[in-house]
Design a protein around this motif. Structure first.
Motif, PDB file in Angstrom:
ATOM      1  N   ALA A 182      16.415 -18.125   9.566  1.00 20.07           N
ATOM      2  CA  ALA A 182      17.115 -18.495  10.805  1.00 20.07           C
ATOM      3  C   ALA A 182      16.544 -17.698  11.968  1.00 20.07           C
ATOM      4  O   ALA A 182      16.082 -16.572  11.792  1.00 20.07           O
ATOM      5  CB  ALA A 182      18.608 -18.222  10.652  1.00 20.07           C
ATOM      6  N   ASP A 183      16.569 -18.307  13.152  1.00 21.34           N
ATOM      7  CA  ASP A 183      16.037 -17.642  14.345  1.00 21.34           C
ATOM      8  C   ASP A 183      17.122 -16.877  15.104  1.00 21.34           C
ATOM      9  O   ASP A 183      16.814 -16.026  15.935  1.00 21.34           O
ATOM     10  CB  ASP A 183      15.421 -18.694  15.279  1.00 21.34           C
ATOM     11  CG  ASP A 183      14.349 -19.499  14.555  1.00 21.34           C
ATOM     12  OD1 ASP A 183      13.316 -18.914  14.199  1.00 21.34           O
ATOM     13  OD2 ASP A 183      14.562 -20.710  14.314  1.00 21.34           O
ATOM     14  N   MET A 184      18.363 -17.246  14.862  1.00 18.20           N
ATOM     15  CA  MET A 184      19.493 -16.603  15.544  1.00 18.20           C
ATOM     16  C   MET A 184      20.637 -16.525  14.546  1.00 18.20           C
ATOM     17  O   MET A 184      20.841 -17.469  13.768  1.00 18.20           O
ATOM     18  CB  MET A 184      19.964 -17.455  16.731  1.00 18.20           C
ATOM     19  CG  MET A 184      18.836 -17.886  17.648  1.00 18.20           C
ATOM     20  SD  MET A 184      19.332 -19.070  18.895  1.00 18.20           S
ATOM     21  CE  MET A 184      19.346 -20.623  18.053  1.00 18.20           C
ATOM     22  N   ILE A 185      21.377 -15.423  14.596  1.00 20.96           N
ATOM     23  CA  ILE A 185      22.531 -15.290  13.705  1.00 20.96           C
ATOM     24  C   ILE A 185      23.728 -14.769  14.495  1.00 20.96           C
ATOM     25  O   ILE A 185      23.668 -13.693  15.090  1.00 20.96           O
ATOM     26  CB  ILE A 185      22.229 -14.292  12.557  1.00 20.96           C
ATOM     27  CG1 ILE A 185      21.130 -14.824  11.623  1.00 20.96           C
ATOM     28  CG2 ILE A 185      23.500 -13.975  11.755  1.00 20.96           C
ATOM     29  CD1 ILE A 185      21.500 -16.057  10.838  1.00 20.96           C
ATOM     30  N   GLY A 186      24.813 -15.548  14.480  1.00 21.14           N
ATOM     31  CA  GLY A 186      26.054 -15.116  15.134  1.00 21.14           C
ATOM     32  C   GLY A 186      27.115 -14.810  14.092  1.00 21.14           C
ATOM     33  O   GLY A 186      27.436 -15.663  13.257  1.00 21.14           O
ATOM     34  N   ILE A 187      27.624 -13.584  14.139  1.00 22.77           N
ATOM     35  CA  ILE A 187      28.651 -13.169  13.179  1.00 22.77           C
ATOM     36  C   ILE A 187      29.961 -12.968  13.944  1.00 22.77           C
ATOM     37  O   ILE A 187      29.989 -12.249  14.941  1.00 22.77           O
ATOM     38  CB  ILE A 187      28.297 -11.804  12.530  1.00 22.77           C
ATOM     39  CG1 ILE A 187      26.858 -11.781  12.001  1.00 22.77           C
ATOM     40  CG2 ILE A 187      29.335 -11.401  11.473  1.00 22.77           C
ATOM     41  CD1 ILE A 187      26.626 -12.570  10.760  1.00 22.77           C
ATOM     42  N   GLY A 188      31.023 -13.601  13.463  1.00 27.27           N
ATOM     43  CA  GLY A 188      32.299 -13.432  14.166  1.00 27.27           C
ATOM     44  C   GLY A 188      33.417 -13.094  13.207  1.00 27.27           C
ATOM     45  O   GLY A 188      33.506 -13.687  12.127  1.00 27.27           O
ATOM     46  N   PRO A 189      34.284 -12.153  13.590  1.00 31.85           N
ATOM     47  CA  PRO A 189      35.486 -11.938  12.770  1.00 31.85           C
ATOM     48  C   PRO A 189      36.412 -13.143  12.907  1.00 31.85           C
ATOM     49  O   PRO A 189      36.529 -13.725  13.993  1.00 31.85           O
ATOM     50  CB  PRO A 189      36.123 -10.691  13.400  1.00 31.85           C
ATOM     51  CG  PRO A 189      35.598 -10.642  14.804  1.00 31.85           C
ATOM     52  CD  PRO A 189      34.245 -11.292  14.778  1.00 31.85           C
ATOM     53  N   PHE A 190      37.053 -13.515  11.806  1.00 32.93           N
ATOM     54  CA  PHE A 190      38.054 -14.592  11.836  1.00 32.93           C
ATOM     55  C   PHE A 190      39.294 -14.094  12.593  1.00 32.93           C
ATOM     56  O   PHE A 190      39.757 -12.974  12.382  1.00 32.93           O
ATOM     57  CB  PHE A 190      38.425 -14.991  10.399  1.00 32.93           C
ATOM     58  CG  PHE A 190      39.771 -15.658  10.308  1.00 32.93           C
ATOM     59  CD1 PHE A 190      39.951 -16.942  10.826  1.00 32.93           C
ATOM     60  CD2 PHE A 190      40.862 -14.999   9.745  1.00 32.93           C
ATOM     61  CE1 PHE A 190      41.204 -17.544  10.781  1.00 32.93           C
ATOM     62  CE2 PHE A 190      42.110 -15.603   9.684  1.00 32.93           C
ATOM     63  CZ  PHE A 190      42.288 -16.875  10.202  1.00 32.93           C
ATOM     64  N   ILE A 191      39.816 -14.954  13.478  1.00 32.61           N
ATOM     65  CA  ILE A 191      41.036 -14.615  14.232  1.00 32.61           C
ATOM     66  C   ILE A 191      42.038 -15.754  14.019  1.00 32.61           C
ATOM     67  O   ILE A 191      41.739 -16.910  14.331  1.00 32.61           O
ATOM     68  CB  ILE A 191      40.715 -14.457  15.744  1.00 32.61           C
ATOM     69  CG1 ILE A 191      39.633 -13.379  15.934  1.00 32.61           C
ATOM     70  CG2 ILE A 191      41.977 -14.093  16.530  1.00 32.61           C
ATOM     71  CD1 ILE A 191      39.061 -13.312  17.340  1.00 32.61           C
ATOM     72  N   CYS A 243      28.161 -16.541  10.140  1.00 40.09           N
ATOM     73  CA  CYS A 243      29.346 -16.679   9.298  1.00 40.09           C
ATOM     74  C   CYS A 243      30.577 -16.083   9.957  1.00 40.09           C
ATOM     75  O   CYS A 243      30.491 -15.348  10.942  1.00 40.09           O
ATOM     76  CB  CYS A 243      29.118 -16.029   7.932  1.00 40.09           C
ATOM     77  SG  CYS A 243      28.817 -14.261   8.013  1.00 40.09           S
ATOM     78  N   LEU A 244      31.706 -16.462   9.396  1.00 39.26           N
ATOM     79  CA  LEU A 244      32.987 -15.872   9.768  1.00 39.26           C
ATOM     80  C   LEU A 244      33.275 -14.756   8.777  1.00 39.26           C
ATOM     81  O   LEU A 244      33.048 -14.913   7.577  1.00 39.26           O
ATOM     82  CB  LEU A 244      34.085 -16.930   9.678  1.00 39.26           C
ATOM     83  CG  LEU A 244      34.186 -17.878  10.873  1.00 39.26           C
ATOM     84  CD1 LEU A 244      35.112 -19.046  10.555  1.00 39.26           C
ATOM     85  CD2 LEU A 244      34.691 -17.124  12.105  1.00 39.26           C
ATOM     86  N   VAL A 245      33.791 -13.648   9.274  1.00 34.77           N
ATOM     87  CA  VAL A 245      34.117 -12.522   8.394  1.00 34.77           C
ATOM     88  C   VAL A 245      35.633 -12.360   8.378  1.00 34.77           C
ATOM     89  O   VAL A 245      36.255 -12.188   9.436  1.00 34.77           O
ATOM     90  CB  VAL A 245      33.441 -11.228   8.896  1.00 34.77           C
ATOM     91  CG1 VAL A 245      33.866 -10.034   8.041  1.00 34.77           C
ATOM     92  CG2 VAL A 245      31.923 -11.387   8.874  1.00 34.77           C
ATOM     93  N   GLY A 246      36.214 -12.471   7.172  1.00 35.77           N
ATOM     94  CA  GLY A 246      37.663 -12.301   7.057  1.00 35.77           C
ATOM     95  C   GLY A 246      38.377 -13.575   6.676  1.00 35.77           C
ATOM     96  O   GLY A 246      39.604 -13.655   6.803  1.00 35.77           O
TER      97      GLY A 246
END
Ligand code: SAM
Ligand code: SF4
Ligand code: FES
Length: 328
Positions: free
Chosen positions: A206-215, A182-185
């Motif tokens: 899920a086998d992989m989780i990518g978390i990214g801050p919104f920019i 998910c995107l955070v922010g």
């Protein structure tokens, strides 16, 4: 952890030190100290979608678009293999030029190099995913972005939340190692909805989780929205590790964009994967999903040396395996 516990930790910063140490301990015990490197090829910045946060949305007329064709994708992949990568990740906008036949040809060629192959090319039909799987693709990344259905549909004009979820379950059913995140922010995103995101990851298994801050990107409708909070994104990532001890979690590029030491901090707070860019330097600035992305002027060899040095500096090692999830 249940929803109330997740909300409690997400809204209270006094427990952060404990949280990051606990996620690091659980990472060490379950997936070990090896870091898996995935070589990322951003092969097309052409996209038919309108995601409100993304600089590649088709309404952005200010970026120069490019496509990297099959032969060049294969040569970038070979270079990545020579640099020691055991996984290639092919990522792009939703670009219909690469139809099923073209994608399957590329997949088959890359699989001859004895690497694991991850695709991140958006929403496709069940039969398209099936063809990619049969051609040899091993993994697929498709972030849910947010599990708040109404926020999802505000952020993605003409797209459906239900279809996004269905794509993820189709990928699982077809035997892909399935990555989401998910995107955070995002504007109007709540702590409760971030807790729901973490519960959704677990429910999907899920086998992989990518978390990214919104920019924020200046050529998008969200240009005036504040950027996401690095520490909140890190907390969502750490809680994901605690809830899903054996999965693969990348230290994301967006985290390093907001904090110069972001990937190392993430590797010490639950992450065990890094995805360095192996696209040639000439294309990097044009894959501008958000501004100030790291490594824009660097070549694949430089990124490889740079990340290896950083990983070794914290006493971790680089895996020589393909790095599939080992379910415990
Ligand atoms: N088109 C494919 C898709 O959307 O799944 C793959 C490429 S897309 C650029 C990869 C990821 O970039 C998205 O899942 C999204 O979370 C992230 N992204 C896009 N715009 C962003 C922004 N402004 N800030 C942070 N991450 C962003
Ligand atoms: Fe296209 Fe992916 Fe960007 Fe959405 S996030 S506009 S699908 S590249
Ligand atoms: Fe690209 Fe550090 S990873 S220069």
């Amino acid at each position: 952890m249940n929803k109330d516990e997740l909300i409690d930790i997400l809204s209270d910063n006094s427990k952060n030190d404990w949280l990051f140490k606990e996620a690091d301990r659980i990472r060490h015990e379950n997936v070990g100290d090896e870091v898996h490197l995935r070589g990322l090829i951003e092969f097309s910045n052409i996209c038919k979608r309108q995601c409100k946060y993304c600089g590649l949305r088709s309404a952005n007329k200010e970026i120069e678009r490019y496509r990297i064709l099959k032969d060049e994708i294969i040569s970038l992949s070979k270079n990545a293999v020579n640099l020691g990568y055991k996984t290639i990740v092919l990522q792009s906008g939703e670009d219909d030029y690469y139809d099923t036949d073209k994608m399957c040809e590329i997949i088959r060629e890359i699989k001859k190099l004895d690497v694991a192959l991850t695709l991140s090319i958006g929403e496709k039909t069940y039969n398209e995913y099936k063809a990619f799987r049969e051609a040899g693709a091993d993994r697929y990344l498709l972030r849910i972005e947010t599990t708040d259905e109404s926020l999802y549909e505000t952020m993605h004009p003409n797209a459906s939340y239900k279809n996004r979820v269905e794509c993820l379950y189709n990928l699982k059913e077809l035997g892909f190692e399935t990555g989401t995140g998910c995107l955070v922010g995002l504007p109007d995103q709540t702590i409760e909805s971030l807790a729901n995101d973490i519960l959704f990851f677990k429910e999907l298994d899920a086998d992989m989780i990518g978390i990214g801050p919104f920019i924020p990107h200046k050529e998008t409708p969200l240009k005036d929205v504040s950027k996401g909070d690095f520490w909140l994104a890190l907390k969502v990532m750490a809680l994901t590790r605690i809830n899903m001890p054996d999965i693969n979690i990348p230290a994301t590029t967006a985290m390093e964009t907001l904090n110069p030491n972001g990937r190392i901090i993430a590797l010490q707070s639950g992450a065990n994967v890094v995805m360095p860019n192996v696209t040639s330097t000439e294309y990097r600035a044009k894959y501008e999903i958000y501004p100030n992305k790291i490594c824009l002027g660097d070549a694949p060899e430089q990124c490889r040396g740079c990340i290896e040095g950083k990983i070794r500096s914290i006493g971790r090692t680089i895996s020589s395996e393909k790095g599939f999830r080992k379910k415990v």
